[in-house]
Design a protein around this motif. Structure first.
Motif, PDB file in Angstrom:
ATOM      1  N   ARG A  40       0.815  -1.221   0.000  1.00 26.26           N
ATOM      2  CA  ARG A  40       0.000   0.000   0.000  1.00 26.26           C
ATOM      3  C   ARG A  40       0.847   1.270   0.000  1.00 26.26           C
ATOM      4  O   ARG A  40       0.342   2.358  -0.279  1.00 26.26           O
ATOM      5  N   HIS A  41       2.131   1.149   0.310  1.00 23.86           N
ATOM      6  CA  HIS A  41       3.002   2.321   0.313  1.00 23.86           C
ATOM      7  C   HIS A  41       3.630   2.587  -1.060  1.00 23.86           C
ATOM      8  O   HIS A  41       4.324   3.588  -1.228  1.00 23.86           O
ATOM      9  N   GLU A  42       3.403   1.700  -2.013  1.00 22.37           N
ATOM     10  CA  GLU A  42       4.026   1.849  -3.330  1.00 22.37           C
ATOM     11  C   GLU A  42       3.281   2.870  -4.170  1.00 22.37           C
ATOM     12  O   GLU A  42       2.072   3.079  -4.009  1.00 22.37           O
ATOM     13  N   GLU A  43       4.001   3.473  -5.090  1.00 20.37           N
ATOM     14  CA  GLU A  43       3.431   4.478  -5.966  1.00 20.37           C
ATOM     15  C   GLU A  43       3.162   3.876  -7.342  1.00 20.37           C
ATOM     16  O   GLU A  43       3.759   2.869  -7.719  1.00 20.37           O
ATOM     17  N   PRO A  44       2.257   4.471  -8.105  1.00 22.07           N
ATOM     18  CA  PRO A  44       2.017   3.982  -9.472  1.00 22.07           C
ATOM     19  C   PRO A  44       3.322   3.937 -10.268  1.00 22.07           C
ATOM     20  O   PRO A  44       4.134   4.861 -10.205  1.00 22.07           O
ATOM     21  N   GLY A  45       3.533   2.824 -10.965  1.00 19.71           N
ATOM     22  CA  GLY A  45       4.765   2.643 -11.718  1.00 19.71           C
ATOM     23  C   GLY A  45       5.900   2.085 -10.883  1.00 19.71           C
ATOM     24  O   GLY A  45       6.987   1.803 -11.410  1.00 19.71           O
ATOM     25  N   ARG A  46       5.664   1.909  -9.569  1.00 23.43           N
ATOM     26  CA  ARG A  46       6.707   1.398  -8.675  1.00 23.43           C
ATOM     27  C   ARG A  46       6.155   0.256  -7.819  1.00 23.43           C
ATOM     28  O   ARG A  46       6.538   0.098  -6.675  1.00 23.43           O
ATOM     29  N   THR A  47       5.247  -0.542  -8.375  1.00 24.05           N
ATOM     30  CA  THR A  47       4.663  -1.618  -7.588  1.00 24.05           C
ATOM     31  C   THR A  47       5.613  -2.818  -7.542  1.00 24.05           C
ATOM     32  O   THR A  47       6.451  -3.013  -8.406  1.00 24.05           O
ATOM     33  N   GLY A  48       5.451  -3.602  -6.493  1.00 21.73           N
ATOM     34  CA  GLY A  48       6.279  -4.786  -6.297  1.00 21.73           C
ATOM     35  C   GLY A  48       7.565  -4.537  -5.541  1.00 21.73           C
ATOM     36  O   GLY A  48       8.306  -5.482  -5.245  1.00 21.73           O
ATOM     37  N   PHE A  49       7.852  -3.274  -5.192  1.00 25.52           N
ATOM     38  CA  PHE A  49       9.116  -2.966  -4.535  1.00 25.52           C
ATOM     39  C   PHE A  49       9.185  -3.545  -3.120  1.00 25.52           C
ATOM     40  O   PHE A  49      10.234  -4.036  -2.688  1.00 25.52           O
ATOM     41  N   ALA A  50       8.084  -3.465  -2.361  1.00 21.70           N
ATOM     42  CA  ALA A  50       8.110  -3.977  -0.982  1.00 21.70           C
ATOM     43  C   ALA A  50       8.425  -5.471  -0.976  1.00 21.70           C
ATOM     44  O   ALA A  50       9.248  -5.942  -0.183  1.00 21.70           O
ATOM     45  N   HIS A  51       7.787  -6.215  -1.865  1.00 22.05           N
ATOM     46  CA  HIS A  51       8.044  -7.654  -1.957  1.00 22.05           C
ATOM     47  C   HIS A  51       9.453  -7.930  -2.465  1.00 22.05           C
ATOM     48  O   HIS A  51      10.108  -8.883  -2.022  1.00 22.05           O
ATOM     49  N   LEU A  52       9.932  -7.125  -3.387  1.00 22.16           N
ATOM     50  CA  LEU A  52      11.293  -7.303  -3.893  1.00 22.16           C
ATOM     51  C   LEU A  52      12.311  -7.233  -2.751  1.00 22.16           C
ATOM     52  O   LEU A  52      13.256  -8.022  -2.699  1.00 22.16           O
ATOM     53  N   PHE A  53      12.102  -6.301  -1.824  1.00 15.80           N
ATOM     54  CA  PHE A  53      13.059  -6.169  -0.728  1.00 15.80           C
ATOM     55  C   PHE A  53      12.983  -7.332   0.249  1.00 15.80           C
ATOM     56  O   PHE A  53      13.979  -7.655   0.908  1.00 15.80           O
ATOM     57  N   GLU A  54      11.842  -7.964   0.357  1.00 11.26           N
ATOM     58  CA  GLU A  54      11.789  -9.196   1.152  1.00 11.26           C
ATOM     59  C   GLU A  54      12.816 -10.205   0.637  1.00 11.26           C
ATOM     60  O   GLU A  54      13.445 -10.920   1.416  1.00 11.26           O
ATOM     61  N   HIS A  55      13.022 -10.241  -0.688  1.00 14.79           N
ATOM     62  CA  HIS A  55      14.018 -11.131  -1.281  1.00 14.79           C
ATOM     63  C   HIS A  55      15.434 -10.574  -1.129  1.00 14.79           C
ATOM     64  O   HIS A  55      16.361 -11.290  -0.744  1.00 14.79           O
ATOM     65  N   ASP A 171       6.737  -3.009 -13.925  1.00 15.70           N
ATOM     66  CA  ASP A 171       7.299  -1.994 -13.025  1.00 15.70           C
ATOM     67  C   ASP A 171       8.675  -2.408 -12.518  1.00 15.70           C
ATOM     68  O   ASP A 171       9.604  -1.582 -12.441  1.00 15.70           O
ATOM     69  N   LEU A 172       8.825  -3.681 -12.161  1.00 16.59           N
ATOM     70  CA  LEU A 172      10.120  -4.146 -11.675  1.00 16.59           C
ATOM     71  C   LEU A 172      11.174  -4.090 -12.777  1.00 16.59           C
ATOM     72  O   LEU A 172      12.329  -3.724 -12.535  1.00 16.59           O
ATOM     73  N   ASP A 173      10.794  -4.448 -13.996  1.00 15.34           N
ATOM     74  CA  ASP A 173      11.742  -4.383 -15.114  1.00 15.34           C
ATOM     75  C   ASP A 173      12.207  -2.952 -15.362  1.00 15.34           C
ATOM     76  O   ASP A 173      13.368  -2.709 -15.727  1.00 15.34           O
ATOM     77  N   ALA A 174      11.298  -2.002 -15.161  1.00 15.42           N
ATOM     78  CA  ALA A 174      11.626  -0.595 -15.450  1.00 15.42           C
ATOM     79  C   ALA A 174      12.407   0.069 -14.321  1.00 15.42           C
ATOM     80  O   ALA A 174      12.944   1.165 -14.507  1.00 15.42           O
ATOM     81  N   ALA A 175      12.494  -0.581 -13.165  1.00 16.10           N
ATOM     82  CA  ALA A 175      13.128   0.049 -12.001  1.00 16.10           C
ATOM     83  C   ALA A 175      14.647   0.072 -12.158  1.00 16.10           C
ATOM     84  O   ALA A 175      15.275  -0.938 -12.485  1.00 16.10           O
ATOM     85  N   SER A 176      15.212   1.223 -11.921  1.00 13.28           N
ATOM     86  CA  SER A 176      16.669   1.359 -11.936  1.00 13.28           C
ATOM     87  C   SER A 176      17.235   1.032 -10.562  1.00 13.28           C
ATOM     88  O   SER A 176      16.502   0.962  -9.565  1.00 13.28           O
ATOM     89  N   LEU A 177      18.532   0.847 -10.492  1.00 14.59           N
ATOM     90  CA  LEU A 177      19.189   0.616  -9.216  1.00 14.59           C
ATOM     91  C   LEU A 177      18.948   1.791  -8.278  1.00 14.59           C
ATOM     92  O   LEU A 177      18.736   1.615  -7.073  1.00 14.59           O
ATOM     93  N   GLU A 178      18.939   3.004  -8.831  1.00 15.55           N
ATOM     94  CA  GLU A 178      18.706   4.199  -8.009  1.00 15.55           C
ATOM     95  C   GLU A 178      17.290   4.204  -7.445  1.00 15.55           C
ATOM     96  O   GLU A 178      17.075   4.602  -6.294  1.00 15.55           O
ATOM     97  N   ASP A 179      16.301   3.770  -8.252  1.00 12.03           N
ATOM     98  CA  ASP A 179      14.917   3.695  -7.761  1.00 12.03           C
ATOM     99  C   ASP A 179      14.809   2.751  -6.573  1.00 12.03           C
ATOM    100  O   ASP A 179      14.148   3.051  -5.573  1.00 12.03           O
ATOM    101  N   VAL A 180      15.468   1.616  -6.690  1.00 15.03           N
ATOM    102  CA  VAL A 180      15.395   0.607  -5.641  1.00 15.03           C
ATOM    103  C   VAL A 180      16.093   1.098  -4.377  1.00 15.03           C
ATOM    104  O   VAL A 180      15.583   0.936  -3.256  1.00 15.03           O
ATOM    105  N   HIS A 181      17.262   1.709  -4.510  1.00 13.54           N
ATOM    106  CA  HIS A 181      17.954   2.264  -3.350  1.00 13.54           C
ATOM    107  C   HIS A 181      17.092   3.323  -2.660  1.00 13.54           C
ATOM    108  O   HIS A 181      17.026   3.369  -1.423  1.00 13.54           O
TER     109      HIS A 181
END
Length: 426
Positions: A40-55, A171-181
């Motif tokens: 629920r904290h993710e923004e449009p175009g940036r979904t899946g980030f919370a789960h990605l960090f679990e990994h 969204d995950l494919d489009a995410a840069s390393l900077e976005d994830v950091h």
């Protein structure tokens, strides 16, 4: 006899909320962390980030090699894992008390210094892992996308519960390393985290150990977005049909509910169970036992905090039955219950089930620690483990009737129907 689990709360100078619940009955300690970030904290175009960090949290950090978090703790006899949900991400391990310091050091290293190891190579690797998980859990199994479809049907596109925690692979494919950091730096900090220690540990010992390993982590000074206003029930039915190769027709009927932990949510959850969740539920008795038009009925409520909770009723339609007719009869039972309210026997049964489920979960040290972290992070109430049964007992039949009339009318439903493609074609 009232519950009386010991609860000791401390807040470190950097904002970390620590809850210690000593329990010397077994020589184990559960280390449980809840971070205030979920889908629920993710923004449009940036979904899946919370789960990605679990990994990513298991792929190494400043002083820990990739995979070493698992290997080091399992070598000490630990059980450990992590999960992601709408409202939070949690990390947990249960291990012999002598290994508690190792667990705290490992957790502090990755919660404070993960980004040293989040390289482009690690990011690309874990993106592929998440994609494979989506294929295995959502895309390939029968009915695998049901919850994704349910959330999208129940909530408008702009609502934080509209998308599932798995997120969008695009969204995950489009995410840069900077976005994830940047996502990690925004949400992963001691002042956005609850740490619960439950088991064979003294309070002073626990506080000193947590100060030693977590005390120097810098706060993120995050200003969280407050939860949105309570959503009303759907004003008219919403229906989504999927024609697929599935073992049988399956109906998922979803409803918006009041937010947790309100008494209205508890009353609504009682209504859901009486209608379709108990072994003696009205829908189950009619469809499975009497008519035999369905061979399984299940229901439960999901307590959430950002504008809505969720009720979900699922029905496996019997071969040869018309799923539209089965859905109509579920609606009849919902409306009949809203008009009549529960019987004394139904109130006794639903309260007994709720109490039994609560006590059963608290009997597990791991689940007790998880519950304490849950109620501390999301409700600001670490002592809820001891008071929840009192809240359940205060729910009256009138409360349940009113909740059903407001939230669980047949017209309030969003239906996601998985129908056999072969039968539909015929």
């Amino acid at each position: 006899m009232p519950l009386d689990y010991p609860i000791h709360e401390r807040r470190l100078d950097n904002g970390l909320r620590l809850v210690v619940s000593p329990d010397p009955s077994v020589p184990n300690v559960t280390v449980n962390l809840w971070v205030g970030v979920g889908s629920r904290h993710e923004e449009p175009g940036r979904t899946g980030f919370a789960h990605l960090f679990e990994h990513l949290m298991f792929q190494g950090s400043r002083n820990v090699a990739s995979g070493e978090h698992f290997s080091a703790l399992m070598a000490q006899g630990a059980r450990l894992n992590a999960t992601t949900w709408f409202d939070r991400t949690n990390y947990f391990e249960t291990l012999p008390r002598g290994a508690m310091d190792l667990a705290l050091w490992l957790e502090a290293d990755r919660h404070g210094h993960l980004l040293d190891a989040v390289t482009q190579e690690n990011l690309d690797n874990q993106r592929d892992v998440v994609k494979e998980e989506k294929r295995q859990r959502y895309d390939n199994p029968p009915y695998g996308t049901a919850l994704i479809e349910v959330y999208a049907a129940l909530f408008p596109e702009e609502h934080p519960y509209h998308h599932a925690t798995i997120g969008s692979m695009e969204d995950l494919d489009a995410a840069s390393l900077e976005d994830v950091h940047a996502f990690f730096q925004r949400y992963y900090g001691p002042d956005n985290t609850v740490l619960t220690l439950c088991g064979d540990v003294e309070v002073d010992e626990a506080v000193a150990a947590v100060e030693r390993y977590f005390g120097d982590l810098a706060p993120i000074d995050r200003m969280p977005r407050p939860p949105g206003p309570q959503l009303p029930p759907l004003s008219e039915p919403v229906r989504v049909e999927r024609l697929e190769t599935v073992p049988n027709d399956r109906l998922h009927l979803a409803f918006r509910l009041p937010v947790d932990p309100t008494q209205e949510y508890l009353a609504s959850s009682f209504a859901v169970d009486i209608v379709a969740g108990l072994s003696t539920s009205r829908v189950g008795t009619r469809l499975v036992r009497t008519e035999q038009s369905a061979h399984r009925v299940d229901a439960h409520a999901m307590g959430l905090v950002d504008g809505s909770s969720i009720a979900l009723i699922s029905v496996d339609v019997a071969p040869g039955e018309n799923p539209a007719g089965v859905e109509e009869r579920v609606g009849e039972e919902l409306d009949r219950f809203a008009d009549e309210g529960p019987t004394p026997e139904e109130m006794e049964a639903v309260l007994a089930q709720a109490e039994r489920a609560w006590l059963s979960s608290l009997a597990s040290q791991e689940e007790r620690a998880d519950t304490i972290s849950h109620t501390t992070l999301l409700h600001g109430d670490p002592g809820a483990v001891n008071t929840h049964l009192d809240r359940l007992a205060r729910v009256s039949a009138d409360d349940v009737t009113e909740a059903a009339r407001t939230w669980l009318r047949s017209t309030n439903r969003a239906t996601v129907a998985f129908l056999q493609a072969e039968a539909a074609a015929a």
